[in-house]
Motif scaffolding. Structure first.
Motif, PDB file in Angstrom:
ATOM      1  N   ILE A 115       0.849  -1.194   0.000  1.00  0.00           N
ATOM      2  CA  ILE A 115       0.000   0.000   0.000  1.00  0.00           C
ATOM      3  C   ILE A 115       0.878   1.235   0.000  1.00  0.00           C
ATOM      4  O   ILE A 115       1.876   1.303   0.732  1.00  0.00           O
ATOM      5  CB  ILE A 115      -0.927   0.024   1.235  1.00  0.00           C
ATOM      6  N   THR A 116       0.525   2.205  -0.818  1.00  0.00           N
ATOM      7  CA  THR A 116       1.240   3.477  -0.811  1.00  0.00           C
ATOM      8  C   THR A 116       0.252   4.602  -1.125  1.00  0.00           C
ATOM      9  O   THR A 116      -0.943   4.367  -1.309  1.00  0.00           O
ATOM     10  CB  THR A 116       2.410   3.461  -1.806  1.00  0.00           C
ATOM     11  N   ILE A 117       0.757   5.820  -1.191  1.00  0.00           N
ATOM     12  CA  ILE A 117      -0.073   7.005  -1.437  1.00  0.00           C
ATOM     13  C   ILE A 117       0.440   7.708  -2.686  1.00  0.00           C
ATOM     14  O   ILE A 117       1.641   7.974  -2.807  1.00  0.00           O
ATOM     15  CB  ILE A 117      -0.025   7.984  -0.239  1.00  0.00           C
ATOM     16  N   GLU A 120       6.111  11.025   3.011  1.00  0.00           N
ATOM     17  CA  GLU A 120       5.420  10.511   4.197  1.00  0.00           C
ATOM     18  C   GLU A 120       4.636  11.626   4.882  1.00  0.00           C
ATOM     19  O   GLU A 120       5.109  12.755   5.014  1.00  0.00           O
ATOM     20  CB  GLU A 120       6.418   9.906   5.186  1.00  0.00           C
ATOM     21  N   GLY A 121       3.402  11.299   5.276  1.00  0.00           N
ATOM     22  CA  GLY A 121       2.556  12.261   5.960  1.00  0.00           C
ATOM     23  C   GLY A 121       1.741  13.141   5.042  1.00  0.00           C
ATOM     24  O   GLY A 121       0.906  13.924   5.506  1.00  0.00           O
ATOM     25  N   THR A 122       1.954  13.032   3.722  1.00  0.00           N
ATOM     26  CA  THR A 122       1.216  13.837   2.751  1.00  0.00           C
ATOM     27  C   THR A 122      -0.041  13.095   2.325  1.00  0.00           C
ATOM     28  O   THR A 122      -0.015  11.892   2.073  1.00  0.00           O
ATOM     29  CB  THR A 122       2.086  14.124   1.508  1.00  0.00           C
ATOM     30  N   LYS A 127      -3.097   9.017   4.236  1.00  0.00           N
ATOM     31  CA  LYS A 127      -1.680   9.309   4.388  1.00  0.00           C
ATOM     32  C   LYS A 127      -1.047   8.171   5.185  1.00  0.00           C
ATOM     33  O   LYS A 127      -1.740   7.413   5.875  1.00  0.00           O
ATOM     34  CB  LYS A 127      -1.463  10.646   5.095  1.00  0.00           C
ATOM     35  N   ILE A 128       0.271   8.050   5.072  1.00  0.00           N
ATOM     36  CA  ILE A 128       1.004   7.031   5.818  1.00  0.00           C
ATOM     37  C   ILE A 128       2.051   7.724   6.676  1.00  0.00           C
ATOM     38  O   ILE A 128       2.842   8.537   6.177  1.00  0.00           O
ATOM     39  CB  ILE A 128       1.670   6.011   4.878  1.00  0.00           C
TER      40      ILE A 128
END
Length: 537
Positions: free
Chosen positions: A351-353, A363-365, A406-407
């Motif tokens: 899983i990604t964004i 990260e965090g976006t 977000k991750i």
């Protein structure tokens, strides 16, 4: 190879899964419906007999058979009978009627429907619009002489030959069509393979506190993908699924106590209802015996009640999924993750964004949640008869969920549906977060936050709300309240009060309808009222 990686790579079918369980644990209870138990051997024999009858009626590999059932034993008899023929089971939401029902039945081109007697009228009403449907089987023999489609009792076709059938399916074959809720348009049939079903069952079990032979309780309806995977999750080691056909706050603890369940899968609203209910004797007797409950979402105060008042050790809401990939995230049973997260990707998925250009974000976006399986047959096979919709979702070798998230530190945080995400004054806005804020207002019973207009860049935000009975607040007052309680860029320009929000039969708000309706004659405009919103220092 680790246990998790072996589980991901394993290939299986629903037919073989039941066969193994029936051979190993023939007399163990498999399904308990409202206190009535049915063993693995009994479900296997019943489905063998019915499968032969359905074959005589012309059902074969790849054909769809629709069922419209309340929670009862025939859900399972039909499910496995249909799958044993290599046919495709289509469980329909019992709330559906009229065009919602017609669309899904017609879309499957099903020749046979099997239903509870009290749902027959729904099919009679739309019979002239179902040209492929040739036969309706009713559980208790109800008929309607005015229906142009033949109707027969299911009892006539239950069969008596319970001997095993030859294996007719492979892991990649379709086991079911499960239709999406249609919140963004007409519902689409998700093609569910045998391997996908069995894999999600294994994932669910890995993250469920349940030893061999113990009981998992749920009141989720068994047309619901999560409930179906809960059923599958108990089968590998002969454990038990106890189901309540209806949820009752008053009898909740009595039913759980009677089942002897150590874990329970619940719907979001149930957590708060049970937490707010008066204390009862069954609750006190069963304190600490229910070890785990899971479902989404659960607020921190409600989680605390379940842990402290009910003695439930694990109150898990750290999960994310959709019918296309039912259980994408979770956390190990011994881990306590951040309160508001949706867990971490399970071993079966990556899983990604992505941003709007399908590029990974820092990260965090916030961006769109995308995923892909690490082995074949671990997600849906596409949308039934909708190759364009499948291609749109599955592009650049990633499945695009349509959800924003977000991750952070490996944990996924769900933010909003992509179509419900807003952008105003250069800021991305989660309609979910804005709705949560409005729900804290004493006068608001329900609310939908959505865009109006062309949505070509910046959005104009509208709040469509339902007031609590007896509550009074004007649009002007609610706007001033929102200025004090929201970031300046999230304050809505438009507000409209309604008696009710448009919803689909599952109760989800049809935001696309609200967007299409746009500005109605009763819509209040902050700009016309002369209220200016500026950034506060």
């Amino acid at each position: 190879m680790t246990i998790a990686n072996y589980s991901a790579a394993k290939r299986d079918t629903m037919v073989e899964l039941l066969d193994r369980a029936a051979r190993a644990y023939p007399d163990r209870p498999f399904v308990v419906v409202d206190g009535e138990a049915f063993s693995y051997g009994e479900i296997d024999r019943r489905s063998n007999a019915l499968a032969r009858e359905l074959s005589e009626l012309g059902i074969g590999k790849g054909q769809c058979v629709v069922t419209l059932f309340d929670t009862n034993v025939d859900v399972f008899t039909c499910w496995f009978a249909i799958n044993k023929l290599g046919a495709v089971w289509v469980p329909i939401n019992t709330a559906y009627r009229g065009e919602f029902l017609r669309h899904q039945v017609a879309d499957t081109e099903a020749r046979i429907v099997i239903c509870d007697d009290h749902y027959l009228d729904r099919f009679v009403h739309i019979a002239s619009q179902l040209p492929d449907l040739q036969l309706i089987l009713t559980r208790h023999g109800r008929t309607d002489p005015g229906c142009p489609i033949p109707i027969k009792p299911l009892d006539v076709h239950r069969g008596s030959d319970t001997a095993p059938l030859p294996l007719a399916v492979a892991p990649a074959d379709l086991a079911a069509l499960i239709y999406t809720s249609g919140t963004t348009g007409p519902s689409k049939g998700c093609m569910i393979s045998h391997n996908y079903f069995t894999a999600v069952g294994r994932i669910n079990r890995r993250y469920t506190l349940l030893d061999e032979g113990q009981t998992l309780w749920t009141c989720l309806p068994v047309f619901h993908a999560a409930a179906l995977c809960a059923v599958i999750s108990v089968m590998e080691d002969g454990s038990c699924i106890a189901l309540a056909s209806q949820f009752s706050v008053r009898s909740f603890w009595e039913e759980v106590e009677a089942s002897g369940a150590v874990s329970a899968m619940l719907m979001a609203s149930i957590f708060a209802l049970v937490a707010q209910a008066p204390e009862c004797e069954a609750e006190k007797r069963y304190r600490g015996k229910l070890k785990m409950v899971f479902g989404v979402p659960i607020t921190p105060p409600v989680r605390k009640v379940w842990q402290e008042r009910f003695g439930v050790r694990i109150v898990a809401s750290w999960s994310y999924g959709q019918t296309e990939a039912i259980r994408m995230t979770a956390v190990p049973l011994d881990e306590t993750p951040p309160e508001s997260c949706s867990g971490r990707a399970v071993d079966e998925y990556e899983i990604t964004i992505f941003d709007e250009f399908d590029q990974p974000v820092p990260e965090g976006t916030v961006g769109q949640i995308v995923l892909r399986p690490r082995h074949p047959g671990l997600i849906f096979d596409g949308y039934w008869k909708r190759p364009d919709a499948t291609a749109a979702a599955w592009k650049n070798l990633w499945m695009h969920t349509g959800d924003m998230g977000k991750i952070v530190d490996g944990y996924l945080y769900f933010m909003d549906r992509a179509k419900d995400y807003l952008r105003s004054r250069g800021e991305n806005i989660s309609s979910f977060e804005v709705e949560s804020a409005f729900m804290t207002h004493h006068a608001i019973a329900e609310v939908a936050v959505h865009a109006v207009g062309a949505q070509t860049g910046e959005d104009e935000i509208k709040v469509t709300a339902v007031l609590r009975e007896g509550a009074q607040v004007t649009e002007h007052e609610l706007c001033l309240w929102s200025i004090d309680n929201l970031p300046h860029f999230a304050v809505p320009r438009f507000i409209e009060f309604r008696e009710a929000l448009p919803k689909n039969p599952t109760g989800r708000v049809l935001k696309y309808q609200l967007r299409d309706e746009g500005l109605t004659p009763t819509t209040w405009d902050r700009q016309d009222a002369g209220i200016t919103v500026r950034r506060r220092k």
